[in-house]
Design an enzyme around this catalytic site. Sequence first.
Site, mmCIF file in Angstrom:
data_model
loop_
_atom_site.group_PDB
_atom_site.id
_atom_site.type_symbol
_atom_site.label_atom_id
_atom_site.label_comp_id
_atom_site.label_asym_id
_atom_site.label_seq_id
_atom_site.Cartn_x
_atom_site.Cartn_y
_atom_site.Cartn_z
ATOM 1 N N TYR A 112 8.697 5.460 17.158
ATOM 2 C CA TYR A 112 8.803 5.527 15.700
ATOM 3 C C TYR A 112 9.818 6.588 15.293
ATOM 4 O O TYR A 112 10.683 6.339 14.450
ATOM 5 C CB TYR A 112 7.430 5.836 15.111
ATOM 6 C CG TYR A 112 7.431 6.012 13.608
ATOM 7 C CD1 TYR A 112 7.401 4.900 12.771
ATOM 8 C CD2 TYR A 112 7.442 7.274 13.036
ATOM 9 C CE1 TYR A 112 7.401 5.054 11.396
ATOM 10 C CE2 TYR A 112 7.436 7.444 11.663
ATOM 11 C CZ TYR A 112 7.417 6.326 10.844
ATOM 12 O OH TYR A 112 7.418 6.487 9.486
ATOM 13 N N SER A 121 0.845 -1.204 0.000
ATOM 14 C CA SER A 121 0.000 0.000 0.000
ATOM 15 C C SER A 121 0.878 1.250 0.000
ATOM 16 O O SER A 121 2.098 1.169 0.069
ATOM 17 C CB SER A 121 -0.912 0.014 1.240
ATOM 18 O OG SER A 121 -0.122 0.082 2.422
#
Length: 195
Positions: A157, A19
């Site tokens: 992250y 994706s």
Amino acid sequence: MVEKAGSTRGVVLITGTSSGIGLATAVAAARAGYTVVATLRDPDRAGALRTAADEAGAALDIRRLDITEETSLTDTVAEVAAAYGRLDAVVNNAGAGSVGTLELLTMDQVRAAFETNFFGTIAVTRAALPHLRASRGRLVTIGSIGGIVGQPFNETYCAAKAAVEAYLESLAPVADRVGAVVSTTRKWLGAASAE
């Protein structure tokens, strides 16, 4: 696997193509005349990739590659180089989000985020570098603004992406001396701001 494309522009391996940026990059590169090996962790999630490629008239070689499985990824990179006789570029795109602040995440969750976003990216890079040296190729890593500027509730992250930036920025001059180009987000941001 979808039909393999023939090309004179070069062979590109892209991770994380199920994706988003990875999917769009795979289709765009194939349309531009590259032989594209589009990899993803779960081949059952290749439906959107196949649809986009078919709609664009782009041929892709779709293969499984989980960047957290080092043996699998080294085997896949070697198989691609052997199948096509070269590897001209690698796009490190695969990654995983990790939303949550320090006291809400377990250490296992923190480690898992680093395993994908840092160690997986470095493992792909390590496997690809001998082939990129041979072809005088290029390694492109899709970074994140989070790797440049920290974001609350996204610390893990951001830290993993910052580690990737620092590692590849440090590797770039070494790779350059042996004929491979390593591109980093900071390098691109610096070039864009200089224009």
